[in-house]
Write an enzyme that holds these catalytic residues in place. Structure first.
Site, short mmCIF file in Angstrom:
data_model
loop_
_atom_site.label_atom_id
_atom_site.label_comp_id
_atom_site.label_asym_id
_atom_site.label_seq_id
_atom_site.Cartn_x
_atom_site.Cartn_y
_atom_site.Cartn_z
N GLY A 1 54.16 26.80 -12.49
CA GLY A 1 54.36 26.71 -11.12
C GLY A 1 53.16 25.48 -10.43
N GLY A 2 52.22 26.15 -9.77
CA GLY A 2 51.33 25.42 -9.18
C GLY A 2 50.78 24.02 -10.01
CG ASN B 1 59.49 27.38 -10.28
OD1 ASN B 1 60.26 26.76 -9.34
ND2 ASN B 1 59.26 28.81 -9.93
CD1 TRP B 2 57.90 20.96 -10.22
CD2 TRP B 2 58.98 19.48 -9.13
NE1 TRP B 2 57.92 19.77 -11.02
CE2 TRP B 2 58.52 18.68 -10.06
CE3 TRP B 2 59.59 18.63 -7.98
CZ2 TRP B 2 58.67 17.50 -10.53
CZ3 TRP B 2 59.47 17.21 -8.21
CH2 TRP B 2 59.29 16.82 -9.47
CE LYS B 3 55.94 29.18 -7.80
NZ LYS B 3 55.40 30.27 -7.85
N GLY C 1 50.86 32.53 -9.32
CA GLY C 1 50.33 31.78 -8.16
C GLY C 1 48.92 32.50 -7.62
CB SER D 1 47.60 31.68 -13.01
OG SER D 1 48.05 32.21 -11.72
CD GLU E 1 57.52 33.02 -14.49
OE1 GLU E 1 56.87 32.02 -14.46
OE2 GLU E 1 58.05 33.34 -13.28
CG HIS F 1 60.74 32.80 -9.91
ND1 HIS F 1 59.87 33.11 -8.75
CD2 HIS F 1 59.86 32.04 -10.65
CE1 HIS F 1 58.58 32.73 -9.16
NE2 HIS F 1 58.73 32.01 -10.24
CD GLU G 1 57.53 32.58 -6.24
OE1 GLU G 1 58.45 31.68 -5.90
OE2 GLU G 1 56.44 32.53 -6.78
C1 PEP Z 1 56.23 30.44 -11.50
O1 PEP Z 1 56.46 30.08 -10.38
O2 PEP Z 1 57.05 30.71 -12.23
C2 PEP Z 1 54.83 30.38 -11.62
C3 PEP Z 1 54.52 30.85 -13.09
O3 PEP Z 1 53.80 29.91 -10.70
P1 PEP Z 1 52.18 29.70 -11.09
O4 PEP Z 1 52.22 29.02 -12.41
O5 PEP Z 1 51.83 28.89 -9.83
O6 PEP Z 1 51.55 30.92 -11.42
#
Ligand code: PEP
Length: 251
Positions: free
Chosen positions: A234-235, A9-11, A173, A213, A167, A95, A97
């Site tokens: 994500g990251g 997930n590049w956001k 993040g 994470s 999640e 999600h 966010e």
């Molecule tokens: C996400 O955006 O769904 C996520 C899990 O981010 P991260 O891996 O950065 O925690």
């Protein structure tokens, strides 16, 4: 046997040029026929150029959100068919966010999930508790409620197309991952909820990803858990080296 699904997930990251550069780096070093599915979910703006780049490759395309109507006066919204036209096979719905920043409720998320299924997209339904909810001992109740509400009026046969992503919001993040034991416990709870809703045969086939994470140094242990069937990343999906290592997890 559930086939693992690793999704990036590049956001709101990467211009088109940067997206193309990252995908070229991924394709250079990805195995031709991985025994796991790999999806990238870039910003909407990069879907069209990446669609062309991903033809005949093992990398699948997904979107980060979708609207539930098919067309009309919905300024800024993206319809499910607009995503399938660009080669998307997956779409993230719910999600945290989207829930926290954009006000997506369980009812809205459920409508998005149905619209995605209707259009032939595979929804990745995200669920997860906040730190406050976990500290109050309400994590299971929140997650079970989100699964039930997100899947309202979905039929057992449709569940073949649905993926759940657990999640924990406090792990997204932050670098603060759930322990593999805590993650496994919640995944087992989600699977038990699917069993209640659709029966054991369906529950056993639905893939449940962990997200929060996920990194090269914790992916192997997470993926070794019996009810963890992939990762929503994500990251660590923003750099080829770390995402490739996650794709190549050793469980
Ligand atoms: C996400 O955006 O769904 C996520 C899990 O981010 P991260 O891996 O950065 O925690």
């Amino acid at each position: 046997m559930r086939k693992a699904l690793i999704a990036g997930n590049w956001k709101m990251h990467k211009t088109v040029a940067e997206a193309v550069e990252l995908v070229e780096a991924l394709l250079r070093d990805m195995p031709d026929a991985p025994d796991r599915e790999v999806v990238i979910c870039p910003p909407f703006t990069a879907l069209s150029p990446l669609h062309a780049l991903l033809a005949n490759t093992p990398l699948l395309l997904g979107a980060q959100d979708v609207f539930y109507e098919t067309q009309g006066a919905y300024t800024s919204a993206i319809a499910p068919q607009m995503l399938t036209e660009l080669g998307c096979s997956y779409v993230i719905v719910g999600h945290s966010e989207r829930r926290a920043v954009f006000g997506d409720t369980d009812a809205i998320i459920n409508r998005k999930l149905h619209a995605a299924l209707q259009a032939g997209l595979r929804p990745i339904l995200c669920v997860g508790e906040t730190k406050t909810q976990r500290d109050a001992g309400k994590a299971e109740q929140i997650v079970v409620g989100q699964v039930q509400a997100g899947l309202a009026d979905v039929g057992g046969a449709q569940m073949a197309e649905v993926v759940i992503a657990y999640e924990p919001v406090w792990a997204i993040g932050t670098g603060d991952t759930a322990t593999s034991a805590d993650a496994q416990a919640m995944h087992a709870t989600v699977r038990a909820t699917l069993d209640d809703l659709f029966g054991g045969a369906v529950a056993e086939t639905v893939r449940i990803q962990y997200g929060g994470s996920v990194k090269p140094d914790n992916v192997d242990e997470l993926m070794a858990q019996p009810d963890i069937d992939g990762a929503l990343v994500g990251g660590a999906a923003l750099k080829a080296e770390s995402f490739l290592r996650i794709i190549g997890y050793r469980a």
